[in-house]
Design an enzyme around this catalytic site. Structure first.
Site, PDB file in Angstrom:
ATOM      1  N   SER A 257      24.925  42.777 -56.680  1.00  0.00           N
ATOM      2  CA  SER A 257      25.470  41.481 -56.277  1.00  0.00           C
ATOM      3  C   SER A 257      25.368  41.331 -54.769  1.00  0.00           C
ATOM      4  CB  SER A 257      26.939  41.349 -56.701  1.00  0.00           C
ATOM      5  OG  SER A 257      27.762  42.202 -55.925  1.00  0.00           O
ATOM      6  N   LYS A 258      25.271  40.076 -54.310  1.00  0.00           N
ATOM      7  CA  LYS A 258      25.128  39.802 -52.888  1.00  0.00           C
ATOM      8  C   LYS A 258      26.389  40.159 -52.110  1.00  0.00           C
ATOM      9  CE  LYS A 258      23.744  35.542 -53.614  1.00  0.00           C
ATOM     10  NZ  LYS A 258      23.285  34.162 -53.376  1.00  0.00           N
ATOM     11  N   ARG A 259      27.533  40.171 -52.770  1.00  0.00           N
ATOM     12  CA  ARG A 259      28.794  40.490 -52.085  1.00  0.00           C
ATOM     13  C   ARG A 259      28.853  41.957 -51.683  1.00  0.00           C
ATOM     14  NH1 ARG A 259      30.959  37.456 -56.242  1.00  0.00           N
ATOM     15  NH2 ARG A 259      31.741  39.344 -57.249  1.00  0.00           N
TER      16      ARG A 259
END
Length: 500
Positions: A257-259
């Site tokens: 995930s980008k987070r």
């Protein structure tokens, strides 16, 4: 033996412009494009922008630019046009309503006036009681607006839900996984209160109207496929093939995930200095086996053209691949070292301009980069590694930073070495690498009896400012005699010596 004939496939990738493009978009696009090219079909880009609250300005352009940079060009899309447009869902709103009305008229859908508060309470109750069957409880099914308004939890703006039958078929065919069984869905919302369709309706309608024959998407959508199959049947659409790809995972097996992982951002790879062809090769290997040579060995460096030629859905590994950036680094280094010098030099310059590290590049700098590229390429992993390695060649002589630790590490006879080295270099008419090396060896190794390791250390620090640098004699050639001697004299003065 001849290859089997394939019907031309139409594939699509359909990202949402809700931020930096996800690497999963490129991962899906790679296999979409491979199948389209393998079959002589077409690859489509569609922008799914019906979630208006999450839209991010500029994200759509980033999607266009990233796919094109990666060499995953599409045949149809918002910025290139095509016969099946428009290719933004927000521009297709009038398309969806007739299909919603058809589902309502046929009894396959119904209005729901439940407020968001009531739905939240329902979810909380179901979770608290640990019910085996969760989801919407069909409170509005069979009621008119007036009847529902008399009950608690009423909202003036209704949604439309599909009516999932009790005997829904949960099995479907997948060209990667074979026969797949999905969990039972609830009555999915297909039209939101703001009049925008949800993903589930829009994807079916758009894929049909755009002639998509092979739907390639992540395995997280397996649970939604029975709903989509129902919609295809109810609306009288021809069913496409489904291909559910394994999800990309972090080293701890969690979904990337980008987070939590910068490598989930597709833009990150260009910012870091990865080559698009290396990233494509890496994405291929995440779900597809290497090429097996005639001797049984495996070859992981595979061009996209080779990948297309041998592409077969049944060879995809359904186990979620680990996104190992170290493997990508290895591949990128190989691709860098295999590039012709002039092309690699241009890639280095383009990277510096793209990241803003360099504002502009004049002809002299371009030529310097071209000459320095062979000196640094063998130690490069990323395009961004080049500029720091060759920065000493671009620095004015008086501005070169001499690393204090490197200067302090020099032996006590460094001044004697520098004086002899300067004298040898000043006597050269041919200031190229081979004569430079010969003159310095004669003066320092043979003349002073120094071991090469110690003989050339002061020269390296003087020329580059550091203990470790690209090849010394080739660096001197690029700098030229005047600059090389000036730098050595500067270090000599720093050490308290003089070139008598």
């Amino acid at each position: 033996m001849t290859e089997p004939a394939f019907a031309p496939a139409r594939t699509r990738v359909a990202p949402s412009p809700t931020g930096d493009p996800h690497v999963g978009t490129a991962y899906m696009a790679l296999f979409d494009l491979a199948w389209a090219r393998k079959t002589g079909g077409a690859f489509v880009l569609r922008i799914e922008d019906t979630d208006r609250a999450r839209l991010v300005e500029g994200s759509e352009q980033q999607i266009f630019d990233s796919l094109k940079w990666l060499g995953l060009g599409y045949d149809e899309g918002p910025d290139v046009g095509g016969e099946h447009g428009p290719y933004r869902q927000s521009e297709r709103l009038e398309t969806y309503r007739p299909f919603v009305d058809q589902l309502l008229a046929d009894g396959h859908a119904y209005y729901c006036w439940c407020s968001s508060e009531r739905l939240a309470e329902l979810r909380a109750e179901q979770q608290a009681s640990k019910q085996s069957v969760t989801g919407y409880d069909r409170r509005c099914l069979g009621l008119t607006r007036e009847q529902r308004a008399e009950l608690p939890g009423f909202s003036e703006a209704p949604v439309v839900r599909m009516l999932v039958p009790d005997d829904i078929e949960l099995d479907f065919d997948d060209i990667i996984r074979g026969r797949v069984r999905a969990p039972r869905p609830d009555d999915q919302v297909i039209l939101k209160a703001d009049g925008f369709p949800t993903y589930h309706l829009a994807v079916v309608v758009d894929d049909h109207l755009m002639g998509i024959t092979t739907v390639v998407r992540g395995e997280e959508w397996i649970s939604s496929t029975p709903k989509h199959v129902l919609l295809y049947r109810w609306l009288g659409f021809e069913m496409p093939q489904f291909a559910h790809m394994p999800l990309l995972r972090n080293e701890n097996k969690s979904k990337i995930s980008k987070r939590k992982n910068p490598a989930a951002r597709l833009l990150w790879f260009r910012e870091q200095g990865y080559l698009p062809e290396a990233l494509r090769n890496f994405l291929q290997l995440l779900a597809y086996p290497p090429v097996v040579e005639d001797d049984g060995s495996e070859r992981e460096v595979v061009s996209f053209e080779e990948f297309i030629e041998g592409f077969d859905w049944t060879r995809i590994n359904t186990v979620g691949p680990i996104f190992d950036v170290k493997k990508l680094d290895w591949l990128n280094g190989l691709y860098i070292r295999n590039l012709p010098t002039d092309e690699l030099a241009e890639r280095i310059i383009e990277h510096q301009l793209h990241t803003g590290a360099w504002a502009e590049v004049d002809d002299a700098t371009r030529e310097l980069v071209r000459r320095a590229t062979p000196l640094v390429s063998q130690r490069m992993t990323l395009l961004g590694d080049a500029a720091p390695a060759m920065a000493f060649l671009m620095s004015p002589d008086d501005d070169l930073v001499l690393d204090e630790a490197a200067v302090a590490s020099l032996n006590d006879d460094a001044t004697q070495v520098l004086e002899a080295g300067i004298a040898a270099l000043e006597g050269l008419d041919d200031f190229t690498a081979e004569p430079i090396q010969a003159a310095l060896r004669a003066a320092l190794v043979e003349g002073l009896g120094q071991k090469p390791k110690f003989a050339f250390a002061p020269l390296r620090v003087g020329v580059s400012g550091a203990k470790v640098s690209p090849p010394l004699f080739e660096s001197m050639e690029i700098l030229g005699k005047d600059s090389t001697v000036a730098r050595l004299r500067r270090l000599l003065a720093t050490l308290g010596g003089g070139a008598g």
